[in-house]
Design a protein around this motif. Structure first.
Motif, PDB file in Angstrom:
ATOM      1  N   TRP A  85      -1.909   0.119   8.417  1.00  0.00           N
ATOM      2  CA  TRP A  85      -1.064  -0.976   8.915  1.00  0.00           C
ATOM      3  C   TRP A  85      -1.467  -2.288   8.243  1.00  0.00           C
ATOM      4  O   TRP A  85      -0.611  -3.083   7.870  1.00  0.00           O
ATOM      5  CB  TRP A  85      -1.196  -1.103  10.432  1.00  0.00           C
ATOM      6  CG  TRP A  85      -0.503  -0.040  11.211  1.00  0.00           C
ATOM      7  CD1 TRP A  85      -1.087   0.887  12.023  1.00  0.00           C
ATOM      8  CD2 TRP A  85       0.901   0.219  11.269  1.00  0.00           C
ATOM      9  NE1 TRP A  85      -0.135   1.696  12.567  1.00  0.00           N
ATOM     10  CE2 TRP A  85       1.095   1.308  12.133  1.00  0.00           C
ATOM     11  CE3 TRP A  85       2.012  -0.364  10.674  1.00  0.00           C
ATOM     12  CZ2 TRP A  85       2.355   1.822  12.420  1.00  0.00           C
ATOM     13  CZ3 TRP A  85       3.267   0.147  10.957  1.00  0.00           C
ATOM     14  CH2 TRP A  85       3.427   1.227  11.824  1.00  0.00           C
ATOM     15  N   TRP A 122       5.011   3.270  -1.317  1.00  0.00           N
ATOM     16  CA  TRP A 122       3.547   3.261  -1.248  1.00  0.00           C
ATOM     17  C   TRP A 122       2.980   4.364  -2.122  1.00  0.00           C
ATOM     18  O   TRP A 122       3.341   5.514  -2.004  1.00  0.00           O
ATOM     19  CB  TRP A 122       3.102   3.463   0.196  1.00  0.00           C
ATOM     20  CG  TRP A 122       1.693   3.035   0.427  1.00  0.00           C
ATOM     21  CD1 TRP A 122       0.595   3.831   0.396  1.00  0.00           C
ATOM     22  CD2 TRP A 122       1.230   1.721   0.717  1.00  0.00           C
ATOM     23  NE1 TRP A 122      -0.529   3.092   0.658  1.00  0.00           N
ATOM     24  CE2 TRP A 122      -0.165   1.798   0.862  1.00  0.00           C
ATOM     25  CE3 TRP A 122       1.854   0.498   0.872  1.00  0.00           C
ATOM     26  CZ2 TRP A 122      -0.939   0.684   1.151  1.00  0.00           C
ATOM     27  CZ3 TRP A 122       1.086  -0.600   1.156  1.00  0.00           C
ATOM     28  CH2 TRP A 122      -0.292  -0.508   1.293  1.00  0.00           C
ATOM     29  N   LYS A 163       5.397   8.967   6.195  1.00  0.00           N
ATOM     30  CA  LYS A 163       4.743   8.727   4.913  1.00  0.00           C
ATOM     31  C   LYS A 163       3.272   9.110   4.982  1.00  0.00           C
ATOM     32  O   LYS A 163       2.722   9.689   4.043  1.00  0.00           O
ATOM     33  CB  LYS A 163       4.903   7.255   4.505  1.00  0.00           C
ATOM     34  CG  LYS A 163       4.356   6.923   3.143  1.00  0.00           C
ATOM     35  CD  LYS A 163       5.174   7.560   2.043  1.00  0.00           C
ATOM     36  CE  LYS A 163       4.710   7.085   0.695  1.00  0.00           C
ATOM     37  NZ  LYS A 163       5.554   7.554  -0.380  1.00  0.00           N
ATOM     38  N   ILE A 190      -0.047  -2.559   4.801  1.00  0.00           N
ATOM     39  CA  ILE A 190       1.383  -2.867   4.838  1.00  0.00           C
ATOM     40  C   ILE A 190       1.591  -4.336   5.186  1.00  0.00           C
ATOM     41  O   ILE A 190       2.447  -5.007   4.606  1.00  0.00           O
ATOM     42  CB  ILE A 190       2.113  -1.954   5.838  1.00  0.00           C
ATOM     43  CG1 ILE A 190       2.039  -0.502   5.376  1.00  0.00           C
ATOM     44  CG2 ILE A 190       3.557  -2.372   6.006  1.00  0.00           C
ATOM     45  CD1 ILE A 190       2.514   0.496   6.401  1.00  0.00           C
ATOM     46  N   LEU A 238      -2.896   4.833   3.420  1.00  0.00           N
ATOM     47  CA  LEU A 238      -1.836   3.996   3.992  1.00  0.00           C
ATOM     48  C   LEU A 238      -2.332   3.467   5.329  1.00  0.00           C
ATOM     49  O   LEU A 238      -2.675   4.245   6.222  1.00  0.00           O
ATOM     50  CB  LEU A 238      -0.566   4.825   4.181  1.00  0.00           C
ATOM     51  CG  LEU A 238       0.614   4.138   4.855  1.00  0.00           C
ATOM     52  CD1 LEU A 238       1.145   3.022   3.956  1.00  0.00           C
ATOM     53  CD2 LEU A 238       1.718   5.140   5.139  1.00  0.00           C
ATOM     54  N   TYR A 274       6.396   5.097   8.861  1.00  0.00           N
ATOM     55  CA  TYR A 274       4.957   5.039   8.609  1.00  0.00           C
ATOM     56  C   TYR A 274       4.303   6.390   8.876  1.00  0.00           C
ATOM     57  O   TYR A 274       3.546   6.908   8.063  1.00  0.00           O
ATOM     58  CB  TYR A 274       4.327   3.950   9.490  1.00  0.00           C
ATOM     59  CG  TYR A 274       2.822   3.904   9.437  1.00  0.00           C
ATOM     60  CD1 TYR A 274       2.166   3.237   8.405  1.00  0.00           C
ATOM     61  CD2 TYR A 274       2.044   4.513  10.408  1.00  0.00           C
ATOM     62  CE1 TYR A 274       0.784   3.187   8.349  1.00  0.00           C
ATOM     63  CE2 TYR A 274       0.669   4.467  10.364  1.00  0.00           C
ATOM     64  CZ  TYR A 274       0.043   3.807   9.334  1.00  0.00           C
ATOM     65  OH  TYR A 274      -1.326   3.761   9.283  1.00  0.00           O
ATOM     66  N   ILE A 317       6.915   0.727   2.408  1.00  0.00           N
ATOM     67  CA  ILE A 317       6.314   1.996   2.850  1.00  0.00           C
ATOM     68  C   ILE A 317       6.808   3.150   1.988  1.00  0.00           C
ATOM     69  O   ILE A 317       6.026   4.004   1.572  1.00  0.00           O
ATOM     70  CB  ILE A 317       6.614   2.249   4.343  1.00  0.00           C
ATOM     71  CG1 ILE A 317       5.959   1.170   5.203  1.00  0.00           C
ATOM     72  CG2 ILE A 317       6.123   3.626   4.760  1.00  0.00           C
ATOM     73  CD1 ILE A 317       6.352   1.208   6.664  1.00  0.00           C
TER      74      ILE A 317
END
Length: 135
Positions: free
Chosen positions: A27, A20, A60, A30, A25, A57, A17
């Protein structure tokens, strides 16, 4: 049923994360990126259930939304190496401080439990300061 994430898995996912670079972004993104690193594809629900992963998360995601992907370019490899070393040192220092604060919190939590202090008492807001009053 999916396996629980180990501490090493959580650290690896956090690194993914932090690094990244794409604007979007998700889930699922990821989960896909984690599969090759930790050896299994975690579910979105297992990532979302981990408080630390969830907070990183969200942070970010807000950063990418506000500033977009950031890719600073140093003027030379020496400067880049110096910056990397400085940032790694800073990260280690912050991890150490975080660990100390977590230990302190556990001590406070135990002492509050031992003395019968309830959670709602700990979460009471601070008293308002009346600056207009003279005594």
């Amino acid at each position: 049923m999916a396996k629980h994430l180990t501490q090493a898995d959580v650290e690896a996912i956090l690194s993914i994360i932090y690094a990244w670079k794409d604007q979007k972004l998700t889930w699922e993104g990821i989960c896909d990126a984690s599969a090759s690193v930790i050896g299994k594809k975690p579910t979105r629900q297992s990532l979302n259930a981990n408080k630390l992963i969830k907070e990183v998360y969200k942070s970010k995601k807000l950063t990418l939304k506000a500033h977009g992907p950031v890719t600073p370019k140093p003027s030379s490899l020496t400067m880049a190496g110096d910056r990397i070393a400085r940032l790694q040192s800073e990260i280690e220092n912050l991890k150490r401080k975080n660990s100390i604060l977590l230990e302190q919190f556990v001590i406070w939590q135990y002492n509050a439990y031992k003395r019968g202090i309830k959670e709602h008492q700990l979460n009471e807001p601070l008293p308002r300061i009346d600056r207009e009053r003279t005594e």
